[in-house]
Design an enzyme around this catalytic site. Structure first.
Site, PDB file in Angstrom:
ATOM      1  CG  ASP A  93       0.381  -2.445   6.134  1.00 23.35           C
ATOM      2  OD1 ASP A  93      -0.581  -2.568   6.914  1.00 23.35           O
ATOM      3  OD2 ASP A  93       0.300  -1.864   5.038  1.00 23.35           O
ATOM      4  CB  CYS A 108      -3.750   3.404  -1.483  1.00 23.07           C
ATOM      5  SG  CYS A 108      -4.830   4.790  -1.201  1.00 23.07           S
ATOM      6  CG  HIS A 129      -1.918   0.969   1.400  1.00 19.63           C
ATOM      7  ND1 HIS A 129      -1.670   2.277   1.740  1.00 19.63           N
ATOM      8  CD2 HIS A 129      -3.257   0.863   1.244  1.00 19.63           C
ATOM      9  CE1 HIS A 129      -2.814   2.930   1.789  1.00 19.63           C
ATOM     10  NE2 HIS A 129      -3.794   2.103   1.489  1.00 19.63           N
ATOM     11  CD  GLN A 143      -7.092  -4.424   3.957  1.00 27.19           C
ATOM     12  OE1 GLN A 143      -8.060  -5.141   4.220  1.00 27.19           O
ATOM     13  NE2 GLN A 143      -7.220  -3.182   3.584  1.00 27.19           N
ATOM     14  CE  LYS A 198      -7.422  -0.495   6.262  1.00 28.49           C
ATOM     15  NZ  LYS A 198      -8.180   0.268   5.268  1.00 28.49           N
TER      16      LYS A 198
END
Lengths: 150, 413
Positions: B207, B371, B130, B210, B233
């Protein structure tokens, strides 16, 4: 169905998306300018050939969504043979048509361009329809190296 | 799936009842929310906690001696403890509260990165990152003279591990990798990535934006050095996120932003900094947001992350199969190990047009570059349409998606 997608994706738009008119680079263009919509990746380049202040020829290439491609196709059809002053006037009318709260405009004078009026109801898509128009405007006033909707 | 946590199906009807947003009509159709990769909806248990904070004990935290402040501080720190347990961090000192994944990554870049990188050093990322796990490192490279190296992906959207190993060099100072790709759904082999980096004593940042809403995450088992994620999220509020870091690394890092809460003493000739985790928490935080994050964690923990992962895997299989039967549709991102993200393109229909037509059917998806412009470039496409799943989605949602896509084909036939 309780809605009619035809309001947005009218036959004229689907047709001009599938078979865009005046599509391809104009080899002997006097002016060209790229317009870019980073939101959806639409990227169109506009080419014009001027005779004094008359748009003798106009074309575009690039890729984009149906609304931006059809809008560019319809715009090039409408602009061919117009003076730059007339083009500016159509740009302003079209801009009002898409963005005014209550446009006081007669759809008939827009001819085929009226097919794009449905975009009014889809705020996130107005930039798609107006990309080529802003590019034309930037091209004619000569003040931009490229046009971005963001 | 671990042997000691058998999967238990949960009551999907009851779960859906918890999410007020889901029960409405959009353009005369029941809302089908498939944009969870962008942000997830909030259960009433989270909404009520936010409401309660503002109605009953809104106040600033940490230095107040009055009752409301003590209550707010207690709830805030209790949420930190829930976060610690949720990711199995070793201590509360390792849980830094930020405004989101992006802030967490920038914090590491601007503290750990600026303190440790010099010209000639390398930061290793991947082609599927991202923008928020690309740009902070580019900024850091400009500041330090380090350079960015990128591990390529194959056509399925999987990391090419041989390339990763080849790029792990004596100059690599940090590996920063997405746990689950937001644009492709790929679940990266993060344990293997970390082990290979650690063999060369290179720290790894993950990261997890998600990943955290969709599968169990155990930072100790992973042995990652930094783990970043956002609350929104994870069915929590926006503007709240987490940076997990190993204590020894965090201790050695200089502070990032200066301000209240991150100091111990301030004099004009010398300021001393507060202990972890407060050293990295300047200014009044999103107090309600953090407390709401605790409530969101309570919510998903009660269902069970293993159960959620299992449920979503089944739904993804159903969805991928259904999409494969739509003429002219090509799925982008077909990794063997994949989470509930379905990116696709359709012949002759731009993703943006797909998005508009689906919205007219009440189906909310995302269209664009997500993104992740380098991913789009990798596949030579300007954009994709993306349906992303969450614990409250159903096979009916997938069926509505498929029906709307068939309609899109008719509009453009």
């Amino acid at each position: 169905m309780s809605f009619d997608m035809k309001d947005l994706y009218q036959d004229v738009i689907v047709d001009h998306n599938r078979s865009p008119r005046n599509f391809g680079k104009l080899e002997d263009a006097d002016l060209s300018l790229e317009g870019y919509n980073p939101l959806c990746g639409d990227r169109l380049t506009l080419y014009i050939k001027l005779n004094n202040d008359i748009i003798n020829d106009i074309s575009f290439d690039g890729s984009g969504c149906a609304i931006s491609v059809a809008s560019a196709s319809l715009m090039t059809e409408a602009m061919k043979g117009k003076s730059t002053k007339e083009a500016e006037s159509v740009f302003n009318d079209f801009h009002h048509l898409l963005t005014d709260e209550e446009p006081d405009l007669d759809l008939e004078k827009f001819g085929k361009l009226a097919a794009l009026a449905g975009v009014r109801d889809y705020p996130s898509r107005i930039k798609c329809a107006s990309l080529c128009w802003h590019t034309l405007n930037g091209l004619l006033d000569g003040s931009h190296n490229s046009i971005s909707t963001e | 799936m671990t042997a000691d946590t058998p999967v238990k199906p949960y009551d999907i009807g009851k779960v859906r009842e918890d999410f007020p947003v889901l029960h409405q009509e959009i353009n005369d159709h029941p809302l089908v929310y498939l944009d969870n990769g962008a942000t997830a909806q909030k259960p009433r248990q989270v909404i009520e906690v936010l409401d309660k904070y503002y109605r009953e004990y809104n106040s600033n935290i940490h230095r107040g001696v009055h009752s409301l402040s003590e209550k707010a501080t207690g709830e805030y720190e209790a949420a930190r403890n829930k976060i610690k347990n949720f990711i199995n961090a070793g201590s509360l000192q390792e849980v830094i509260l930020t405004s989101g994944t992006t802030a967490s990554i920038n914090l590491v870049a601007q503290t750990y990165g600026r303190a440790n990188l010099k010209p000639g050093d390398e930061i290793l990322i991947t082609e599927m990152e991202h923008h928020s796990n690309i740009v902070p490192w580019q900024i850091l490279c400009e500041q330090t003279g380090a350079s960015l190296k990128v591990v390529p992906i194959n056509d399925k959207g999987e990391l090419i591990m041989e390339e990763y190993q080849a790029l792990l060099s004596d100059r690599t100072r940090l590996v920063a990798v997405v746990h689950i790709s937001n644009a492709l759904g790929t679940i990266n082999p993060v344990k293997e990535i970390i082990d290979l980096a650690h063999a060369k004593e290179i720290p790894v940042l993950l990261d997890g934006a998600q990943a955290v809403p969709h599968c169990p995450v155990d930072v100790v088992a992973l042995d990652c050095d930094f783990y970043c994620f956002s609350a929104h999220k994870l069915f929590g509020p926006t503007g709240t996120g987490v940076l997990y870091g190993k204590q020894a690394l965090l201790e050695a890092m200089p502070p990032w932003q200066g301000g209240g809460d991150m100091i111990r003493t301030v004099r004009f000739n010398e300021t001393t900094y507060n202990d972890l985790p407060y050293k990295f928490e300047a200014g009044t935080p999103h107090i309600a947001g953090v407390i709401g994050t605790g409530a969101a964690i309570d919510y998903v923990t009660a269902i069970g992350m293993e159960n959620i992962a299992h449920y979503e895997a089944d739904l993804l299989a159903y969805g991928s199969e259904a999409l494969s039967h739509i003429d002219g549709l090509t799925q982008v991102g077909t990794a063997k190990n994949k989470a509930g993200i379905m990116s696709f393109v359709m012949d002759g229909i731009h993703p943006h047009d797909i998005g508009t037509i689906l919205d007219q059917h009440g189906v909310a998806i995302r269209t664009g570059h997500h993104c992740a412009m380098p991913v789009m470039e990798r596949y030579s496409i300007p954009a994709t349409a993306r349906a992303s799943l969450a614990l409250y989605n159903t096979r009916d949602d997938i069926d509505a998606l498929v029906e709307a896509l068939q309609n899109a084909r008719k509009v453009f036939a």
